[in-house]
Structure formats: C-alpha cells, structure tokens
Scaffold this motif. Sequence first.
Motif, PDB file in Angstrom:
ATOM      1  N   ALA A 168     -18.224  11.278  23.690  1.00 33.05           N
ATOM      2  CA  ALA A 168     -17.853   9.870  23.825  1.00 33.05           C
ATOM      3  C   ALA A 168     -19.078   8.969  23.779  1.00 33.05           C
ATOM      4  CB  ALA A 168     -17.084   9.658  25.128  1.00 33.05           C
ATOM      5  N   THR A 204     -13.734   7.891  30.261  1.00 29.11           N
ATOM      6  CA  THR A 204     -13.579   9.209  29.647  1.00 29.11           C
ATOM      7  C   THR A 204     -14.004  10.285  30.629  1.00 29.11           C
ATOM      8  OG1 THR A 204     -13.933   8.335  27.418  1.00 29.11           O
ATOM      9  CG2 THR A 204     -14.301  10.681  27.718  1.00 29.11           C
ATOM     10  N   TRP A 220      -8.480  14.541  24.220  1.00 28.37           N
ATOM     11  CA  TRP A 220      -7.909  13.525  23.347  1.00 28.37           C
ATOM     12  C   TRP A 220      -7.193  12.458  24.180  1.00 28.37           C
ATOM     13  CZ3 TRP A 220      -4.853  15.292  18.415  1.00 28.37           C
ATOM     14  CH2 TRP A 220      -4.685  14.228  17.558  1.00 28.37           C
ATOM     15  N   TYR A 265      -9.450  10.179  26.189  1.00 29.52           N
ATOM     16  CA  TYR A 265     -10.100   9.134  25.396  1.00 29.52           C
ATOM     17  C   TYR A 265      -9.125   8.004  25.065  1.00 29.52           C
ATOM     18  CZ  TYR A 265     -14.088   7.571  22.627  1.00 29.52           C
ATOM     19  OH  TYR A 265     -15.174   6.878  22.150  1.00 29.52           O
ATOM     20  N   ILE A 266      -7.849   8.341  24.859  1.00 31.70           N
ATOM     21  CA  ILE A 266      -6.840   7.307  24.623  1.00 31.70           C
ATOM     22  C   ILE A 266      -6.731   6.409  25.856  1.00 31.70           C
ATOM     23  CG2 ILE A 266      -4.372   6.871  24.295  1.00 31.70           C
ATOM     24  CD1 ILE A 266      -4.285   9.490  22.632  1.00 31.70           C
ATOM     25  N   GLY A 325      -8.423   5.211  20.653  1.00 32.70           N
ATOM     26  CA  GLY A 325      -8.431   6.532  21.277  1.00 32.70           C
ATOM     27  C   GLY A 325      -7.565   7.534  20.533  1.00 32.70           C
ATOM     28  N   GLY A 327     -10.085   9.897  19.346  1.00 31.74           N
ATOM     29  CA  GLY A 327     -10.145  10.785  20.499  1.00 31.74           C
ATOM     30  C   GLY A 327     -10.076  12.265  20.186  1.00 31.74           C
TER      31      GLY A 327
END
Length: 165
Positions: free
Chosen positions: A19, A82, A108, A111-112, A145, A149
């Motif tokens: 990230a 994150t 994933w 990150y979204i 994301g 992501g």
Amino acid sequence: MVLTASRYRTATGAGVIAALILVLVFGSPVYRDWAHDNADPNTAGGWFLNLLAWPAWSFDADKSVQDVLAADLKAILVVVFTALFLALTTGAQLGAARGTFSQLIAGWSGYIFAGALAGLLTAFIRSDASLLGGFQAAGTGAIYGLFVGWIVGVATLGHRRGSAP
C-alpha cells in the motif's frame, strides 16, 4: 545469548508495504501529471492509469491549505487504514497457515475499506466540504480499492497471518 530477528514477514506488514509503495509511486505529482497528460480516461487502460493516482499527495502552493492537507492526509490514511484493517482481518486467531485464498480477500477488502474510509473522512477537511462530497469521495475510494486492492491482496499471500513466533 544471541537474539535473532524472525525471517517471517506478516501478511499485515507485506500488505502495508504494498500500500505504501502504491501511494508513494502512483500518488506522486510526477505520476499524476503524467497520467493526466498521457492516459485517455475514455479507454479502460487510461481510466485505470488515472485511477491509480487517486490517493494523490502534493505540496501545491496554488491550492488552498485545506485542500492540500486533505489530499496529503488521504494518502496517509489509506496506508494507516490498510494496516488497521489488515491487522483486524489477518490476526493471530486465524492461525499461521500461509498462502490461502482468505489472505488475498483480506488484503483486497482491507484496501477497499481503507480507500473508502480515507476518502470519506478527508472530504470534510476540504474547502468545499459537503455531505454529498463525502459520499462521493468514499465511493471513489472504494472504486480505487476495488480495482487496485488486488495488488495488496496478492502481496499478503504466503506470509504469516499473525505475529511470528
């Protein structure tokens, strides 16, 4: 007695490093200007290249202090959130198994959520802050994301989930 550092990297650490690299490289003014000038947003590839620059950070003297602070804080919060979401979803209670599909999904989805929450919170710092702007920023962060992501998710694969023994 010699203490040695563990050679295992945690899934959270690997995801945060991914990230951080995404935000530092693709959120930089150099990349953002290049993508804006060279990538056609009306094509899938150009749209994706412009989306990569969403957590843009800058030190632009032409913008208001509030807008620069909001943009820089958004980039920082994407990385911080994150780390938070990865720590919550890949904790020690899940065991020390590596390389499972759940690590990909945890990275994933983390990150979204990080993008959405960072967008929502920093939208209220901007000089033209509004509730609608906050919702739109959260939506854009979630879209970012969703499409970026997976890189964080792949980075978490194969690493220990919790603290290394």
